[in-house]
Design an enzyme around this catalytic site. Structure first.
Site, PDB file in Angstrom:
ATOM      1  N   GLY A  59       0.909  -1.095  -0.054  1.00 21.29           N
ATOM      2  CA  GLY A  59       0.005   0.114   0.078  1.00 21.29           C
ATOM      3  C   GLY A  59       0.876   1.407  -0.016  1.00 21.29           C
ATOM      4  O   GLY A  59       2.120   1.367  -0.566  1.00 21.29           O
ATOM      5  N   CYS A  60       0.205   2.250   0.548  1.00 22.57           N
ATOM      6  CA  CYS A  60       1.104   3.415   0.578  1.00 22.57           C
ATOM      7  C   CYS A  60       2.315   3.444   1.134  1.00 22.57           C
ATOM      8  O   CYS A  60       2.529   3.006   2.345  1.00 22.57           O
ATOM      9  CB  CYS A  60       0.388   4.593   1.329  1.00 22.57           C
ATOM     10  SG  CYS A  60       1.099   5.973   1.751  1.00 22.57           S
TER      11      CYS A  60
END
Length: 239
Positions: A59-60
């Site tokens: 993810g981020c």
């Protein structure tokens, strides 16, 4: 909602008034991906000399980097891109979801202080939800996929065995969808993405999605947690 849109809205709210930030900060901590207590890997990498490298995507990259910057034995954790070409290793292009890149973090670590298997345990436990396909929390698209980029056959063997172990133990409600891909290159992200969690601890995205991950690291992996993060400074590409 893509993180870029979420972040712009959050920064706008921060600029309008500190009261909104304060309300967000004192709200009960809840990460977009809940931490899960999982067993250590039954198969781990052999002891090695010298600094080793692991490249992970969950993810981020702000939160992934932030967790490993608070992990003992990690020499450096750099946000960047892996899976695509050098020409497309650019945040605006990667955010389109059409570059084959994932937002990834290059982790340099001392194998005498932390093993590759322990890094994967932290990755699967507190960094992200490995059962989410091409998304994490509010961020959607293949650039936010769960992936392990292996540098050698031993890393591939450890990663595959650990995923099989966790699936067999049914520690998650759904099967793990983490990809295991060969590491062809890693490209450091733009300077403004480095050390983002430490530099922007009151940014609402960080407060809601990422600070709880560091808190979970401290709670679940107390022996591996360090309070002072190991920061990048000026990031340099490794390829």
């Amino acid at each position: 909602m893509p993180r870029s849109q979420f972040s712009r809205l959050s920064l706008c709210a921060a600029a309008i008034g500190a009261l909104a930030i304060a309300a967000f900060a004192i709200a009960p901590s809840r990460a977009a991906e809940e931490a899960v207590i999982i067993p250590a890997p039954a198969v781990d990498a052999r002891d090695a000399d010298g600094i080793q490298t692991a490249v992970l995507a969950g993810g981020c990259f702000w939160g992934v980097q932030g967790v490993f910057q608070h992990t003992a034995g990690v020499i450096n954790a750099v946000s960047g891109y892996s899976g695509g070409t050098k020409e497309t290793a650019d945040y605006n292009l990667v955010s389109s979801g059409r570059t084959s890149h994932a937002e990834a973090v290059e982790i340099k670590y001392d194998p005498k202080k932390i093993s590759y298997g322990k890094i994967l345990q932290i990755f699967f436990s507190v960094v992200h939800d490995p059962t989410q396909l091409n998304r994490q929390g509010p961020d959607t698209g293949p650039q936010y996929r769960s992936a392990i980029f292996f540098a050698n056959d031993e890393q591939k063997k450890v990663a595959e065995a650990y995923i099989d172990q966790l699936n067999a133990a049914k520690v998650y409600r759904k099967p793990i969808v983490t990809r295991i891909d060969r590491l062809n290159a890693f490209y450091a992200a733009e300077d403004y993405h480095q050390d983002y969690l430490t530099l922007h601890p009151n940014q609402p995205y960080i407060v809601f999605n990422d600070i709880p991950k560091v808190e979970a690291l401290k709670k679940i992996f107390a022996d591996n947690y360090i309070a002072k993060p190991t920061l990048v400074g000026k990031a340099k590409a490794t390829n």
